[in-house]
Write an enzyme that holds these catalytic residues in place. Structure first.
Site, mmCIF file in Angstrom:
data_model
loop_
_atom_site.group_PDB
_atom_site.id
_atom_site.type_symbol
_atom_site.label_atom_id
_atom_site.label_comp_id
_atom_site.label_asym_id
_atom_site.label_seq_id
_atom_site.Cartn_x
_atom_site.Cartn_y
_atom_site.Cartn_z
ATOM 1 N N HIS A 36 -4.885 -15.783 -26.387
ATOM 2 C CA HIS A 36 -4.581 -16.718 -27.476
ATOM 3 C C HIS A 36 -3.105 -17.113 -27.372
ATOM 4 O O HIS A 36 -2.214 -16.270 -27.360
ATOM 5 C CB HIS A 36 -4.866 -16.033 -28.819
ATOM 6 N N HIS A 57 -3.729 -22.501 -29.416
ATOM 7 C CA HIS A 57 -3.741 -22.785 -30.859
ATOM 8 C C HIS A 57 -2.504 -23.624 -31.168
ATOM 9 O O HIS A 57 -1.388 -23.104 -31.207
ATOM 10 C CB HIS A 57 -3.722 -21.438 -31.606
ATOM 11 N N MET A 108 -7.933 -19.443 -40.464
ATOM 12 C CA MET A 108 -6.664 -18.697 -40.562
ATOM 13 C C MET A 108 -6.740 -17.720 -41.728
ATOM 14 O O MET A 108 -7.062 -18.098 -42.856
ATOM 15 C CB MET A 108 -5.480 -19.650 -40.787
ATOM 16 N N ASP A 153 -7.974 -15.554 -37.331
ATOM 17 C CA ASP A 153 -6.632 -15.337 -36.782
ATOM 18 C C ASP A 153 -5.661 -14.980 -37.908
ATOM 19 O O ASP A 153 -5.484 -15.764 -38.835
ATOM 20 C CB ASP A 153 -6.200 -16.643 -36.093
ATOM 21 N N GLY A 207 -3.547 -11.057 -39.073
ATOM 22 C CA GLY A 207 -3.707 -9.772 -39.752
ATOM 23 C C GLY A 207 -4.996 -9.048 -39.392
ATOM 24 O O GLY A 207 -5.436 -8.163 -40.129
HETATM 25 C C1 DX5 Z 1 -0.017 -16.858 -36.669
HETATM 26 C C2 DX5 Z 1 -0.671 -16.991 -35.316
HETATM 27 C C3 DX5 Z 1 -1.402 -15.787 -34.890
HETATM 28 C C4 DX5 Z 1 -0.563 -14.555 -34.720
HETATM 29 C C5 DX5 Z 1 -1.431 -13.402 -35.196
HETATM 30 O O1 DX5 Z 1 0.431 -18.096 -37.074
HETATM 31 O O2 DX5 Z 1 -1.561 -18.081 -35.278
HETATM 32 O O3 DX5 Z 1 -2.186 -16.021 -33.718
HETATM 33 O O4 DX5 Z 1 -0.153 -14.282 -33.420
HETATM 34 O O5 DX5 Z 1 -0.686 -12.254 -35.185
HETATM 35 P P1 DX5 Z 1 -1.188 -10.937 -35.922
HETATM 36 O O6 DX5 Z 1 -2.474 -10.537 -35.242
HETATM 37 O O7 DX5 Z 1 -0.078 -9.974 -35.669
HETATM 38 O O8 DX5 Z 1 -1.373 -11.284 -37.345
HETATM 39 ZN ZN ZN Z 2 -3.015 -18.281 -33.552
#
Ligand code: DX5
Ligand code: ZN
Length: 216
Positions: free
Chosen positions: A32, A66, A136, A174, A176
């Site tokens: 990703h 993304h 999200m 995506d 947390g």
């Molecule tokens: C946040 C990103 C995520 C991020 C997730 O805006 O889109 O892809 O890397 O990171 P974690 O898994 O640490 O929440």
């Molecule tokens: Zn992302």
């Protein structure tokens, strides 16, 4: 089987190719790649040159891009040329149908994402045209935030909506997503593709974390 797309936002950029090879060898399904422009989101990450290098280093890896950028349509072709396999953009950027068509024209798979404040119903008119839906579960912009449980209802709703229409896109979540509880809850709510940044790359063993996620 649940698939995993580790977010390289939490990787060590000085050792990016090695870190990515390790998670792919451990069974990650794709990588990703979070692009942030400091305008659509209040943070700047990385972009085309890094994608090109990563694709060159790991040509077999599926790159799940993304785009958290304004005007995603303008950049679709360049991201495709740089090695993207899937290009996901945000519903909130507008020009949704046109951007879907522009991404499809590049030969990449196309994904559409919604921020936490956007209702899942907004995606309904586009479902049949999508290879991937991205819910999200944090405000986009930063890794390491806390999972927002409201994403679970959206996953259930979208899973139902796809099933009713005979569609089976990637249903990706995506933000947390961890091994302690949110990952499993997402799978139970219908997600078939988990993004995990800190839960993979900040783990003592990213490879073991990948294996644990795949077992969820
Ligand atoms: C946040 C990103 C995520 C991020 C997730 O805006 O889109 O892809 O890397 O990171 P974690 O898994 O640490 O929440
Ligand atoms: Zn992302």
């Amino acid at each position: 089987m649940t698939q995993l797309s580790p977010s390289i936002l939490s990787a060590d950029f000085a050792h990016l190719a090695n870190d990515c090879a390790a998670v792919m060898n451990a069974g990650a399904d794709m990588l990703h790649f979070d692009v942030m422009d400091g305008h659509f989101v209040p943070n700047i990450s990385f972009g085309l040159p890094v994608l090109r290098s990563l694709h060159k280093a790991l040509p077999e890896a599926l790159l799940d891009v993304h785009l958290m950028i304004s005007e995603p349509m303008r950049y679709a072709e360049e991201f495709a040329k740089a090695g993207a396999g899937i290009i996901t953009f945000h519903y909130e950027c507008g020009q949704v149908a046109e951007t879907i068509a522009a991404i499809k024209a590049t030969g990449c798979k196309v994904g559409l994402s919604i921020k936490p404040a956007t209702p899942a119903e907004a995606l309904l008119p586009y479902l049949k045209d999508l290879d991937l839906i991205l819910v999200m579960s944090v405000e986009p912009g930063f890794g390491g935030q806390k999972f927002m449980p409201a994403a679970l209802d959206k996953l259930r709703f979208l899973q139902d909506a796809c099933a009713q229409r005979g569609l089976a896109p990637y249903l990706e979540v995506d933000g947390g997503v961890d091994l302690k509880g949110s990952g499993k809850a997402c799978v139970e709510a219908g997600a078939n593709l988990l993004v995990a940044g800190s839960a993979v790359f900040a783990a003592p063993s990213p490879a073991e974390a990948v294996q644990a996620f795949r077992a969820l």
